[in-house]
Design an enzyme around this catalytic site. Structure first.
Site, mmCIF file in Angstrom:
data_model
loop_
_atom_site.group_PDB
_atom_site.id
_atom_site.type_symbol
_atom_site.label_atom_id
_atom_site.label_comp_id
_atom_site.label_asym_id
_atom_site.label_seq_id
_atom_site.Cartn_x
_atom_site.Cartn_y
_atom_site.Cartn_z
ATOM 1 N N PRO A 64 58.530 30.745 9.108
ATOM 2 C CA PRO A 64 57.843 29.816 8.415
ATOM 3 C C PRO A 64 57.503 28.432 8.424
ATOM 4 O O PRO A 64 58.039 27.507 8.187
ATOM 5 C CB PRO A 64 57.380 30.586 7.536
ATOM 6 N N ASN A 65 56.313 28.241 9.256
ATOM 7 C CA ASN A 65 55.179 26.804 8.954
ATOM 8 C C ASN A 65 56.649 25.800 10.171
ATOM 9 O O ASN A 65 55.846 24.643 10.554
ATOM 10 C CB ASN A 65 55.624 26.011 8.047
ATOM 11 N N ARG A 74 52.503 18.434 11.039
ATOM 12 C CA ARG A 74 52.779 18.637 9.340
ATOM 13 C C ARG A 74 53.841 17.443 8.804
ATOM 14 O O ARG A 74 54.968 17.783 9.234
ATOM 15 C CB ARG A 74 53.439 20.073 9.074
ATOM 16 N N ASN A 93 66.775 28.460 11.551
ATOM 17 C CA ASN A 93 66.684 27.662 10.344
ATOM 18 C C ASN A 93 64.933 28.539 9.948
ATOM 19 O O ASN A 93 63.661 28.308 10.608
ATOM 20 C CB ASN A 93 65.082 26.664 11.036
ATOM 21 N N ARG A 140 64.929 23.735 -3.395
ATOM 22 C CA ARG A 140 65.839 23.988 -1.723
ATOM 23 C C ARG A 140 67.425 23.898 -1.696
ATOM 24 O O ARG A 140 68.134 24.111 -0.879
ATOM 25 C CB ARG A 140 64.985 23.023 -1.148
ATOM 26 N N HIS A 156 68.331 22.695 8.709
ATOM 27 C CA HIS A 156 67.687 22.293 8.789
ATOM 28 C C HIS A 156 67.200 21.308 8.705
ATOM 29 O O HIS A 156 68.661 19.849 9.037
ATOM 30 C CB HIS A 156 67.611 22.535 7.209
ATOM 31 N N ILE A 157 66.220 20.710 8.949
ATOM 32 C CA ILE A 157 65.833 19.636 9.607
ATOM 33 C C ILE A 157 65.470 18.532 8.751
ATOM 34 O O ILE A 157 66.564 17.091 8.914
ATOM 35 C CB ILE A 157 64.053 19.188 10.553
ATOM 36 N N SER A 158 65.425 18.787 7.336
ATOM 37 C CA SER A 158 65.198 17.526 6.511
ATOM 38 C C SER A 158 66.860 17.725 5.372
ATOM 39 O O SER A 158 67.454 18.633 5.689
ATOM 40 C CB SER A 158 64.061 17.882 5.443
ATOM 41 N N ASP A 210 70.899 40.018 4.155
ATOM 42 C CA ASP A 210 71.411 40.982 3.966
ATOM 43 C C ASP A 210 71.365 41.417 5.831
ATOM 44 O O ASP A 210 72.698 41.633 6.659
ATOM 45 C CB ASP A 210 70.955 42.182 4.066
ATOM 46 N N HIS A 269 65.766 30.000 1.565
ATOM 47 C CA HIS A 269 65.316 30.174 -0.433
ATOM 48 C C HIS A 269 65.395 31.352 -1.865
ATOM 49 O O HIS A 269 65.381 30.801 -1.950
ATOM 50 C CB HIS A 269 65.300 28.820 -1.070
ATOM 51 N N ARG A 310 65.262 17.025 -1.957
ATOM 52 C CA ARG A 310 64.312 17.582 -2.244
ATOM 53 C C ARG A 310 64.342 17.844 -3.409
ATOM 54 O O ARG A 310 65.054 18.473 -3.923
ATOM 55 C CB ARG A 310 63.922 18.438 -0.616
ATOM 56 N N GLU A 327 72.803 28.284 10.025
ATOM 57 C CA GLU A 327 71.926 27.958 9.264
ATOM 58 C C GLU A 327 71.518 26.160 9.812
ATOM 59 O O GLU A 327 72.319 25.547 9.017
ATOM 60 C CB GLU A 327 72.069 28.236 7.416
ATOM 61 N N TYR A 367 59.332 15.731 8.233
ATOM 62 C CA TYR A 367 59.819 16.571 9.474
ATOM 63 C C TYR A 367 59.725 15.229 11.243
ATOM 64 O O TYR A 367 59.955 16.105 11.671
ATOM 65 C CB TYR A 367 58.928 18.147 9.559
ATOM 66 N N ALA A 388 61.416 28.449 4.684
ATOM 67 C CA ALA A 388 61.696 28.560 2.600
ATOM 68 C C ALA A 388 61.864 30.021 2.336
ATOM 69 O O ALA A 388 62.172 30.112 1.440
ATOM 70 C CB ALA A 388 60.095 28.712 2.441
#
Length: 139
Positions: free
Chosen positions: A9-10, A17, A71, A108, A97-99, A84, A77, A104, A95, A22, A74
């Protein structure tokens, strides 16, 4: 090698954004750069804002690929269902993550997915994806 990049998402809003977190690059442009750099490998990209669609994609590609770069945004978390799905497939998942999620908000700092993943890469901007890809290619 056949590598799938799956974004949650996002992440379709990259470049628009929260640029201070990001960056200002959109993902499609970055993905095209990866495809041009790694021409001897099959790279595909999928993005969805819907948890079930992410799970469906993991099921679809998770038995016939060399690697998945995920990625989950959210959902990282919160989603036991995605964890699963990762545990149920045979393709290894990294996995990303950009940040740097550990710099943060405290919520997170916990990944529901990490225990089912091959590894986690966070905090290197969009380059986190390339680092994950390099890991798969250098096995």
């Amino acid at each position: 090698m056949k590598i799938h990049i799956i974004n949650g998402p996002n992440l379709n809003l990259l470049g628009v954004r929260e640029k201070s977190i990001y960056g200002d690059a959109d993902f499609i442009t970055y993905f095209n750069t990866l495809q041009q750099r790694y021409t001897s490998h099959s790279l595909t990209y999928f993005q969805s804002n819907k948890e079930g669609e992410l799970i469906d994609k993991l099921h679809e590609v998770g038995f016939n690929s060399d690697g998945i770069i995920l990625n989950a945004g959210a959902y990282t978390h919160t989603s036991i269902a995605i964890a699963d799905a990762i545990a149920a497939i045979s393709t290894p998942v990294i996995e990303v993550h950009i940040s740097n999620v550990y710099k943060r908000e405290a919520f997170r700092h916990k990944s529901m997915l990490a225990a089912s993943c091959k590894g986690v890469i966070a905090g290197f901007g969009l380059d986190s994806y390339r680092l994950a890809l390099e890991n798969f290619l250098n096995q």
